[in-house]
Design an enzyme around this catalytic site. Sequence first.
Site, PDB file in Angstrom:
ATOM      1  N   ASP A 187       0.818  -1.218   0.000  1.00 36.73           N
ATOM      2  CA  ASP A 187       0.000   0.000   0.000  1.00 36.73           C
ATOM      3  C   ASP A 187       0.853   1.269   0.000  1.00 36.73           C
ATOM      4  O   ASP A 187       2.082   1.218  -0.072  1.00 36.73           O
ATOM      5  CB  ASP A 187      -0.959  -0.041   1.192  1.00 36.73           C
ATOM      6  CG  ASP A 187      -2.337   0.522   0.876  1.00 36.73           C
ATOM      7  OD1 ASP A 187      -2.453   1.352  -0.041  1.00 36.73           O
ATOM      8  OD2 ASP A 187      -3.312   0.121   1.549  1.00 36.73           O
ATOM      9  N   ASP A 242      -9.459   3.808  -4.153  1.00 36.48           N
ATOM     10  CA  ASP A 242     -10.242   2.668  -3.688  1.00 36.48           C
ATOM     11  C   ASP A 242     -11.647   2.655  -4.280  1.00 36.48           C
ATOM     12  O   ASP A 242     -12.306   3.694  -4.371  1.00 36.48           O
ATOM     13  CB  ASP A 242     -10.365   2.698  -2.170  1.00 36.48           C
ATOM     14  CG  ASP A 242      -9.049   2.368  -1.475  1.00 36.48           C
ATOM     15  OD1 ASP A 242      -8.064   2.086  -2.172  1.00 36.48           O
ATOM     16  OD2 ASP A 242      -9.034   2.399  -0.234  1.00 36.48           O
TER      17      ASP A 242
END
Length: 428
Positions: A187, A242
């Site tokens: 991430d 996202d």
Amino acid sequence: MTKQKIRNALLVHLVILFFFSTSVVSARVVSLLQNYGNPIFRSNFHSIYDTSKYGVFQLSNGLGKTPQMGWNSWNFFACNINEMVIKETADALVSTGLADLGYVYVNIDDCWSSVTRNLKGQLVPDHKTFPSGIKALADYVHGKGLKLGIYSDAGVFTCQVRPGSIFHETDDADLFASWGVDYLKYDNCYNLGIPPKERYPPMRDALNATGQKIFYSLCEWGVEDPALWADKVGNSWRTTGDINDSWASMTTIADLNDKWAAYAGPGGWNDPDMLEVGNGGMTYQEYRAHFSIWALAKAPLLIGCDVRNLTAETLEILSNKEVIAINQDSLGVQGRKVQVSGADGCRQVWAGPLSGNRLAVALWNRCSKVATITASWEALGLESGVHVSVRDLWQHKVVTGDAVSSFSARVDIHDCQLISRVSNHAHQ
């Protein structure tokens, strides 16, 4: 039908995915499409399905020859995960038959680790939620014939403020390898403002140095256009922020990811984020569109719902072998938007070439009312006189064996319909 017409009908099969939902770079020497040529395909075929930005990969792990398939914990569970959830998910992937269809990665997302490293500076599983440790869990998952994925961050903390892996790449990669981990989602939180081009390669090198094949999934959110450089770093790269479980999010992300279609191929894929199918925020038709476009766009097919409690409709979508085959096709060319019409371009045709001189075509109604959508051979890169066999992958049947020049369907609100008035006029 003449022999030539029969030949064309056999050579080109137009695969149609019908669905409807309401609106609310270093080039390879050889093109992925090198064998596509006349007399079936128009001269603009290679420009429509451009693959010239498909890069030369430096990860050298032999993985990702087709987009990855599996499950990820985040979309449904977020931080509410534990080793029992992971084990039960592995069990469910097997018992539902999803594992046999290719969904083999069981990926643990954020919140698996303790909030601090141990005295040796190592990551440690949270003893309350993963008391048996990750190696034991990997052994369990491997015993099911599946693969285990783990999560870390190219920053000082993960997004949920667990220890990140920046400056610890070698130690963490070695630890993951010792546990038998098969996949790393990496991430982008708490990144100290260091450019991603500097933060992501060290983990590539560390994973390679372990000697274990670990799929490397960059979750950089598309901040600095990873399609332009991540082919030299990972097996897949997030091109967007996202996703959330809504029609607006899904369609927006599909469009953002489409921009980078020329940059993906076997070994490295554009990633518009995980599937939301089955989480409840969209209709059956919208989920079917979501799954179809992700498959056509060669996106990773990572299930994001609770596979221990699948509805029949959700299982039907996720287990469609014919749609999965589009995603896993060996040619590896990302499908893309090729034709739009209507208000705000809501009547859309998406298409992509497949192995064996085939095309996958999606007629996507993003309008707020019933619409007839036409895929013209010109837009698809086919010669107008080519006779085409059309198969519906959701109805699982051939709907016409002799379409010429174009193919149309009337697509209703929250429905998936075909019309019978398909031209089969025999051109001389």
